[in-house]
Scaffold this motif. Sequence first.
Motif, PDB file in Angstrom:
ATOM      1  N   VAL A   1       0.814  -1.433   0.080  1.00 51.49           N
ATOM      2  CA  VAL A   1       0.081   0.280   0.086  1.00 51.49           C
ATOM      3  C   VAL A   1       1.159   1.287  -0.410  1.00 51.49           C
ATOM      4  CG1 VAL A   1      -1.934   1.178   1.075  1.00 51.49           C
ATOM      5  CG2 VAL A   1      -1.312  -1.387   1.302  1.00 51.49           C
ATOM      6  N   GLU A   2       1.885   1.346   0.801  1.00 52.14           N
ATOM      7  CA  GLU A   2       3.004   2.338   1.027  1.00 52.14           C
ATOM      8  C   GLU A   2       3.829   3.119  -0.406  1.00 52.14           C
ATOM      9  OE1 GLU A   2       2.395   3.975   3.629  1.00 52.14           O
ATOM     10  OE2 GLU A   2       4.693   4.943   3.004  1.00 52.14           O
TER      11      GLU A   2
ATOM     12  N   CYS B   1       2.929   1.890  -3.313  1.00 55.51           N
ATOM     13  CA  CYS B   1       2.975   1.796  -4.834  1.00 55.51           C
ATOM     14  C   CYS B   1       2.437   3.391  -5.361  1.00 55.51           C
ATOM     15  CB  CYS B   1       1.185   0.630  -5.367  1.00 55.51           C
ATOM     16  SG  CYS B   1       0.398   1.267  -6.713  1.00 55.51           S
ATOM     17  N   PRO B   2       3.110   3.436  -6.600  1.00 54.33           N
ATOM     18  CA  PRO B   2       3.649   4.785  -6.980  1.00 54.33           C
ATOM     19  C   PRO B   2       2.420   5.502  -7.574  1.00 54.33           C
ATOM     20  CG  PRO B   2       5.277   3.401  -8.159  1.00 54.33           C
ATOM     21  CD  PRO B   2       4.546   2.112  -7.458  1.00 54.33           C
ATOM     22  N   THR B   3       1.390   4.312  -8.013  1.00 54.67           N
ATOM     23  CA  THR B   3      -0.290   4.911  -8.627  1.00 54.67           C
ATOM     24  C   THR B   3      -1.306   4.768  -7.360  1.00 54.67           C
ATOM     25  OG1 THR B   3      -0.266   3.135  -9.363  1.00 54.67           O
ATOM     26  CG2 THR B   3       1.020   4.343 -10.368  1.00 54.67           C
ATOM     27  N   GLY B   4      -0.863   4.633  -6.021  1.00 53.06           N
ATOM     28  CA  GLY B   4      -2.470   4.281  -4.968  1.00 53.06           C
ATOM     29  C   GLY B   4      -3.439   3.359  -5.697  1.00 53.06           C
TER      30      GLY B   4
ATOM     31  N   ASP C   1      -5.448   1.959 -12.586  1.00 48.11           N
ATOM     32  CA  ASP C   1      -4.815   3.089 -12.179  1.00 48.11           C
ATOM     33  C   ASP C   1      -3.251   2.330 -12.182  1.00 48.11           C
ATOM     34  OD1 ASP C   1      -6.596   4.868 -12.375  1.00 48.11           O
ATOM     35  OD2 ASP C   1      -6.718   5.527  -9.778  1.00 48.11           O
TER      36      ASP C   1
END
Lengths: 527, 126
Positions: free
Chosen positions: B17-18, B20-23, B40
């Motif tokens: 969760v932390e 992941c660059p694209t949320g 995304d």
Amino acid sequence: MTSLTADVLVIGGGLAGSWAAVAAARAGAAVILVEKGYCGTSGVTATAGPGHWWVPPDPDLRRAAIDRKLTPAAGLADPDWMARILDLTWTSLPTLEGHYRFSVDEAGRKQYRALRGPEYLRAMRRLALEAGATILDHHPALELLQHGDGSIAGARGLVRATGEDWTIRAGATVLATGGAGFRSHLLGAANNTGDGHLMAAEAGASISGMEFSTAHCIAPARTTMTRSMSYAFARYFDTDGCEVPIPPGPDNNREIAAALLKGPLFCSLERVPEDVRRLLPQIQPNFGLTFAREGVDPFTERFEVTLRGEGTIRGSGGLRIADADCGTDVPGLFAAGDTATRELVAGAVSGGGAINSSWALSSGQWAGRAAAERARRAGRRDAELARPIGQAGLRPLARPGGLDPREVERAAQAEVLPFDKIYFRQARTLAASADRLETLWRDTADHLVAMGSDRLRAREAAALVATARWVTHAAAGRTESRGMHYRTDLTGRDDRFAARQLVEGLDRVVTRYERPAAATARLEIAS
Amino acid sequence: MIELVVESRCVGCSACVEVCPTGVFDRAADGRPVLARVEDCQTCFMCELYCLADALYVAPDCENRVPVDEAAILASGLLGQYRRDSGWDEWEADPSKSNEHWRMEGVFARAARAPGGVGPGPARVE
Ligand SMILES: Cc1cc2nc3c(=O)[nH]c(=O)nc-3n(C[C@H](O)[C@H](O)[C@H](O)COP(=O)(O)OP(=O)(O)OC[C@H]3O[C@@H](n4cnc5c(N)ncnc54)[C@H](O)[C@@H]3O)c2cc1C
Ligand code: SF4
Ligand code: SF4
């Protein structure tokens, strides 16, 4: 809403932004770095493995290295800037020791030149934290704040998880949001939507070299895996199994694009030597991921390939650099990495392969250091009035709503991603694209808006339209072929255009040439 | 795109969760990832690299969602491949996982010299 103050605000935590944060913090500034994704995995370095421009500090070697790059740069690069990045790269990379485990070759020599992306950015994150910078992940910036005197006062953005606002006031701001990749599925580039270009232009910054935005990278079809090394051994075939005469890579993308315009293209990697195949997972651990999952042996089976557009990423255009510290045309605003023009060091060709990462490392540090110095001199000025200046995608000029950001994005992509429009530019199609982008920009500026976290998507869509529009105007304005900018209607180089071309404006886009160095000299003699 | 969280493996550390660059993920109350915005996903495999439990599977297709069969993926041995080949974490001391990235320049040079190669060109690394 979160309100914070700092001496230096760095926007973007990829290669350039993390070097900027390190340098500013080491210069004694209180630094906040805001990153759209996660500083350590986000940006195009994190998923790749950049080789730097790495030449020992021997004057003859350095001069020869620069001379070799000056020819393809086609008159637009500056040897002094090139020498500066060679120097800073050489002294900076060894300082990662302790955070990055450098490999040692057979002769026992440490190999500093090329680093693996995930490990490099993980090291940069640790280095920035160790230097005392604060990192705010998943905190994209949406717009800049401006003082009454025109200088930049910080930025405003949102927290992705909650959609809430943050405001950061700072004595100086560094833009390091990367290039504009147009969401082409280039590996690691989804966040690189040209936000920094749009934010800076709203503050009045000029942008340079946007016509040099034609780079592409090969990948297996329907994947993002733009790791091209193995393709240096590739052969290509059409649907009937006939070999397509494409010269070996890496500089063969125009021929690949021409073949793809005719139909599906298949690749054979059977010429990759045995020992390289065996070592590949240790050289590029992500290269094999997509093949293994598809159950394809890339060395014995042919597989379909495509090209992923890079926009300005491995091009050379970006924000105009106004001084030796990587200041932009706007006071208090600095630019680093792919957000900035790399024409100074790469000229009219891609800086990929060595120059771009040396530029990101160097421009990041210069911008960070100069930002710290400016903040020290001018102070944070956080009691003064400052105005948020974002417009398109945030504050519609006319009746809000009725536009889907994803549709806007697709419409912008349609003008800058098709291979024929980028690789085979000509006046007629460029003019048609410019017209469509003009309408799209008008609609976007007039109506596009969103709520909460979706504001990011809307703002990104606006930035994609803005950058697509600048790319198209710049390509139309350079009425010749030079470097990576190729016009099918004007195939030769025209020395009247041996100068950098600026694009300016949002409401109305204008292009103009910076005076060529030769012309300046002549004027001085005449006066 | 990310298609699978193997619940039986996930330990709820929230690393994915932390990082992941694209949320793409939301964080559930127990720290586990929820696939909230798969469309995304930028298919960068970074979540897999940071998942110590090898509980994530990113399908290679970045353009379309694809159905996945959890049992088949678990049996395939594909989970954790990126972390292992990168020599991270428990693989760090394994000499067969050493970082040979620096050899890239030499590989390009060999390709240039190979039959049909472009000849000695400018050194190139990506
Ligand atoms: C496949 C590939 C291979 C490459 N190989 C080489 C090589 O071998 N040698 C070489 O010299 N160069 C290479 N390059 C180029 C090099 O990677 C780039 O020049 C370098 O990464 C630029 O760093 P950057 O920080 O400017 O951009 P990035 O590393 O892309 O970072 C930009 C960051 O800004 C963030 N961001 C964007 N918008 C916002 C916002 N609104 N708010 C907050 N944050 C934001 C993004 O999330 C991202 O993390 C390669 C590029 C690619 C694509
Ligand atoms: S990183 Fe792996 S173990 Fe940790 S929460 Fe994510 S899926 Fe679960
Ligand atoms: S592959 Fe990349 S973008 Fe997709 S979920 Fe994993 S980390 Fe996020």
